[in-house]
Structures are given as structure tokens and as C-alpha cells.
Scaffold this active site. Structure first.
Site, PDB file in Angstrom:
ATOM      1  N   LYS A  79       0.847  -0.770   0.587  1.00 20.00           N
ATOM      2  CA  LYS A  79      -0.151  -0.160  -0.146  1.00 20.00           C
ATOM      3  C   LYS A  79       0.839   1.024   0.594  1.00 20.00           C
ATOM      4  O   LYS A  79       1.870   0.771   0.673  1.00 20.00           O
ATOM      5  CB  LYS A  79      -0.824  -0.276   1.374  1.00 20.00           C
ATOM      6  CG  LYS A  79      -1.681   1.156   1.546  1.00 20.00           C
ATOM      7  CD  LYS A  79      -3.175   0.667   2.122  1.00 20.00           C
ATOM      8  CE  LYS A  79      -3.516   2.345   2.339  1.00 20.00           C
ATOM      9  NZ  LYS A  79      -4.774   1.784   3.645  1.00 20.00           N
ATOM     10  N   SER A 154      -9.843   1.796   2.714  1.00 20.88           N
ATOM     11  CA  SER A 154      -8.867   2.708   1.532  1.00 20.88           C
ATOM     12  C   SER A 154      -7.450   1.640   1.733  1.00 20.88           C
ATOM     13  O   SER A 154      -7.132   1.794  -0.077  1.00 20.88           O
ATOM     14  CB  SER A 154      -7.904   3.564   2.852  1.00 20.88           C
ATOM     15  OG  SER A 154      -7.080   2.529   3.526  1.00 20.88           O
ATOM     16  N   SER A 178      -9.949  -0.900   7.103  1.00 20.94           N
ATOM     17  CA  SER A 178      -9.243  -0.524   5.546  1.00 20.94           C
ATOM     18  C   SER A 178      -8.605  -2.061   4.943  1.00 20.94           C
ATOM     19  O   SER A 178      -8.192  -1.573   3.927  1.00 20.94           O
ATOM     20  CB  SER A 178      -7.904   0.431   5.252  1.00 20.94           C
ATOM     21  OG  SER A 178      -9.072   2.272   5.757  1.00 20.94           O
TER      22      SER A 178
HETATM   23  N1  GLN Z   1     -12.643   4.197   6.052  1.00 21.33           N
HETATM   24  C1  GLN Z   1     -12.176   4.081   7.314  1.00 21.33           C
HETATM   25  C2  GLN Z   1     -12.235   6.351   7.704  1.00 21.33           C
HETATM   26  O1  GLN Z   1     -12.319   6.442   5.842  1.00 21.33           O
HETATM   27  C3  GLN Z   1     -10.629   3.826   7.602  1.00 21.33           C
HETATM   28  C4  GLN Z   1      -9.802   3.994   7.116  1.00 21.33           C
HETATM   29  C5  GLN Z   1      -8.772   3.233   7.240  1.00 21.33           C
HETATM   30  O2  GLN Z   1      -8.709   2.195   7.744  1.00 21.33           O
HETATM   31  N2  GLN Z   1      -7.839   3.895   6.929  1.00 21.33           N
HETATM   32  O3  GLN Z   1     -11.369   6.176   8.037  1.00 21.33           O
END
Ligand code: GLN
Length: 477
Positions: A79, A154, A178
Site C-alpha cells: 500500500k 482505503s 481499511s
Molecule cells: N474507512 C475508514 C475511514 O474512512 C477507515 C479508514 C482506514 O482504516 N484507514 O476512516
């Protein structure tokens, strides 16, 4: 045999047994990425030359009879918020579009030492804020199972890359879901280890008390393999710990009767799409038919988890992002007269809408006259949520829930409605607030989109979630 269909561990074994060469593996993957990724957009950077020279080095080692690492020849995606010194690390943002780190993250160092092949950096929501990969400066990724749908986020690029065989395994980061949610949307395994299990050194932070690096893989055994290699104490990350993992990867036969499973009864107060609900109950039935023990538990403060998460994560994120000021690193606006103007223009031009929204919320929450009402309250509720889990785990080894309340949604559907987007994180954020481990296990839904379940383990209870994952995979085979 199609190289692209092989599990990560099989690639390694076949290279070591000289059935295939690392160069053949690299070439097969590069060719596939060239064909596929124009449409899917799972990668921000593909390092063909680096992958080729790493492949050649492994083949050379084999020729010389040298011992190979535990990830020998496995094509891996990282990532793009995990720093690498040979490739840019953009965090999906214009702010860091040209940023090259002077050092490797600890996980990257380990992968290199174990002869893994880092094939590229994967697309993500900007600074890991989002659930669809649509906030990336580099354009959204698509879900390989249905190109009209989002791959989740994400870590959507990592999940899409694994699901479309563009890498054999990938790393993501999980602050509120994410790793698990995109794995769910793309029908692959996504494992978020316990807070502290894997070093975060070199992970660009979103919210330090919630972040954890995780693994996205084709099945539980591959995820367990990567976990066992990456775990451990790292002196560069004082929050990392050395705790035994106790994984026995030699035997994947698991006796499900030994695992005590809990279902939080508050789950059913939450709005869940019917297909997700049906699938969840079918899985519970399957577990029971196979002799598993399932009981109801209570997490009374679950209903506050999302708000608590948003307060804490935005507060921490706004503090973390203060370092991007146009001076020290990252994007600098060209046209400014005063220092203030330099700050303002650089940040205005280089951050996207979601990032700006969260910086503003976080700054508001942390203001001296507000912190007591919001941030301190959120910390207290976090403790209540943590206590709920602690109590539940006195009687069970595992908790089960859906991973997401909905199926993958269409590209464009939620990006204008952030609150709707946040609601999709309802089942994943409590795990980060409590510092637990959890895994998305994909369960296919006929010929339709996959629906996963979330297997939640206690702190350092990865062995339990992996065992249950293996057991369920055995049942649905
Ligand atoms: N979808 C969640 C957010 O928008 C989690 C993001 C993440 O785990 N980086 O905060």
C-alpha cells in the site's frame, strides 16, 4: 498450471523445488499487470525493473545452492502509505506525489530480507481516509469482480490487486477497517493483526492509536504465513510487542469444537442489507452443523463506536497532517508572498476534499475550549467499548459479525455523501478502538458479489481467528 492462480506459498515452494523460476513468475505477473491494470488501476507505481532484478537474484541464489528466504519469489504489493526507498510513496495524495523516502519501512525491510518481490505500490484513498479508493489523487480503483463497483478502501488497490491476480499477496493498513472492508468487497482474505503485533515504523500515520499494518491474501493460510513473518518487536516502533504467535502452519486441520464463538446481540439493532444478513446466518448454521459452539454475548456500547472512532481518528489525523506545511516535505505552492500564504496555498492545492474535511473536524475537536467535550469524552467511551470486549472474551474465544453492512456499492454512489460512507465502517471500527485482531473471510454468494464475515479475536488472539478461518474454509470447500 497457471502461475497467476498459485497461492503465495505454492509459488515459493515451486521455485525452491525448481519447478518454476522466479523470472518466469515475475514475467507472468508483469505481463498480466500490463493487460489488466489499465482498467482496474490497482497500482500507483509498478517497479518492473526492480522486480526483474530481484527475480534474477533469486534464480542466481538457487543456482548457487544458497538458502532462500520464506517469501522467495512471491510477487507482493505494498500500500502506498508504507515507505519504500526505491519507489515513490504518495499516500494517494498530490501532497506526496513525488516523495521518495530515504529509508524502508520495517515490513518492507523484512520482505526484502525474505526474498519477496515487491512488484509495486498500490492505490488507496488519500492518506487512508475513505472506504472506496475514490479519494485517491490517482483516480479510483475498480472492483475486479464487477467493474462498476468500488473495491472498497482505503486499501482498495491492494485488495483489487490480489483479487485480480496482479500480486499473490499485499499489505494494507487498517485504522478503522481499511484492510478488512476492501478484502470483503473484493472477495479475498484481509487480516488486521492486534495493535502492536506488526511494526508500524515507516507507515505514514492516519491515527496512531488505531493504525495497524495488515495482510490481504487469497486464503487464510497465505495470510497466516505473511503474519508470522512480519510479526514481532521492532526497536524502531516502541508500540510493537513481542508475543508468541503459536501458529502451526504445518497442519491446517482444525477442530472447530474447541473454538467458543460469540455473536454480539446488539448487531441486530443495526441496519444490515438483507443478503448480508442471510449470508451471516447461513454461516452460523454451517458452523453449528459442524459441531461449533455459538452463544450470544453483549457489547452494550457498540452503538457509540462509530462516533467515537470519528472523533478520535480525526483528532489524531489533523495533528499528523500538520507536518505537511509546504516547507519540510511534500508539495509546495509556487505562487506565494508571505509564509502564511505558503502554508495555506500548499495545503489548499495539494489536499483533497475528504482530507480537508477531516483536518477541519479534527482541529475543531482539539480546540482548547472543545477538547473536554469531544476528545476527552471519546476517550472515555473508548474505554467502555474496550471493557465490553474484555468481558465478552471472558466466555468466548471469537466474535463473529458481518464485515460490512452492505454489498459493494457503485462507483460514485457515496462519494458525495460522507456520512453514508462512514456508516459502512460500523462493524470494523470497534476492533481498532479496542486494539483487537480481526479478519475478513470471504464467503461466496452464489455467482453474485462476495459477502464476507468478520472473525474477531481477542488481543493477540490471531491463532484463534486463523484456526476458525481454516475451519470454515474447510467446510465450504
Ligand atoms: N474507512 C475508514 C475511514 O474512512 C477507515 C479508514 C482506514 O482504516 N484507514 O476512516
Amino acid at each position: 498450471m497457471d502461475i497467476l492462480d498459485l497461492k503465495a506459498r505454492d509459488i515459493r515452494d515451486k521455485i525452491i523445488n525448481r519447478e518454476i523460476t522466479a523470472t518466469e513468475v515475475v514475467e507472468a505477473y508483469i505481463k498480466h499487470i500490463e493487460e489488466k491494470d489499465k482498467d482496474i488501476n490497482a497500482f500507483i507505481t509498478v517497479d518492473k525493473e526492480g522486480a526483474r532484478s530481484q527475480g534474477a537474484r533469486i534464480d542466481e541464489k538457487i543456482k548457487n545452492g544458497e538458502e532462500l528466504g520464506r517469501l522467495a519469489g512471491i510477487p507482493i504489493g505494498i500500500k502506498d502509505n508504507i515507505v519504500t526507498k526505491d519507489m515513490v510513496t504518495t499516500c494517494g495524495s498530490k501532497m506526496l506525489k513525488d516523495y521518495v523516502s530515504p529509508y524502508d519501512a520495517t515490513v518492507v525491510e523484512i520482505i526484502k530480507k525474505e526474498d519477496g518481490i515487491i512488484i509495486g505500490k498500490t492505490n488507496m484513498d488519500e492518506f487512508a481516509m475513505g472506504s472506496s479508493t475514490e479519494t485517491s489523487y490517482f483516480g479510483a480503483s475498480k472492483n475486479p469482480l464487477d467493474m462498476k463497483k468500488v473495491p472498497g478502501g482505503s486499501s482498495g488497490g491492494s485488495a483489487a490487486a490480489v483479487a485480480s491476480n496482479q500480486v499473490a499477496i499485499a499489505l494494507g493498513s487498517d485504522t478503522g477497517g481499511s484492510v478488512r472492508q476492501p478484502a470483503n468487497f473484493c472477495g479475498v482474505v484481509g487480516l488486521k493483526p492486534t495493535y502492536g503485533r506488526i511494526s508500524r515504523y515507516g507507515l505514514v500515520p492516519l491515527a496512531n492509536t488505531l493504525d495497524q499494518i495488515g495482510v490481504i491474501a487469497k486464503d487464510t493460510e497465505d495470510a497466516a504465513l505473511m503474519l508470522s513473518i512480519l510479526s514481532g518487536y521492532d526497536e524502531k516502533d516502541p508500540t510493537s510487542v513481542s508475543m508468541d504467535l503459536n501458529l502451526n502452519l504445518e497442519s491446517t486441520e482444525v477442530d472447530i469444537k474447541k473454538i467458543r464463538i460469540g455473536i454480539p446481540k446488539e448487531l441486530f439493532d443495526i441496519e444490515i442489507e438483507n443478503q448480508v444478513k442471510d449470508n451471516f446466518f447461513k454461516t452460523i448454521e454451517l458452523i453449528k452443523e459442524n459441531g461449533g459452539m455459538v452463544e450470544e454475548v453483549s457489547l452494550p456500547n457498540l452503538k457509540y463506536a462509530l462516533e467515537t472512532y470519528l472523533l478520535i481518528s480525526n483528532a489524531e489525523a489533523s495533528a499528523n497532517l500538520a507536518r505537511f506545511d509546504g516547507l519540510r516535505l511534500g508539495f509546495r505552492a509556487e505562487d506565494y508572498e508571505t509564509l502564511d500564504e505558503l502554508y495555506i496555498k500548499s495545503r489548499t492545492e495539494a489536499f483533497g476534499e475528504e482530507v480537508k474535511r477531516r483536518i477541519m473536524l479534527g482541529t475543531y475537536i482539539l480546540r482548547e475550549d472543545h477538547a473536554e467535550d469531544y476528545y476527552m469524552q471519546a476517550l472515555k467511551v473508548r474505554t467502555l467499548i474496550r471493557n465490553d470486549f474484555e468481558k465478552a472474551f471472558e466466555n468466548v474465544d471469537i466474535l463473529l459479525s458481518p464485515t460490512s453492512p452492505t454489498l459493494p456499492f457503485n462507483l460514485g454512489d457515496k462519494i458525495e455523501n460522507p456520512v453514508d460512507m462512514y456508516k459502512g465502517d460500523l462493524f470494523t471500527v470497534p476492533v481498532n478502538l479496542a486494539g483487537l485482531c480481526a479478519m475478513n473471510l470471504p464467503l461466496f454468494n452464489g455467482d453474485r458479489l462476495p459477502i464476507g464475515i468478520q472473525i474477531i479475536g481477542n488481543k493477540f488472539g490471531e491463532e484463534d481467528i486463523i484456526n476458525l478461518g481454516l475451519a470454515i474454509e474447510g467446510m465450504v470447500k
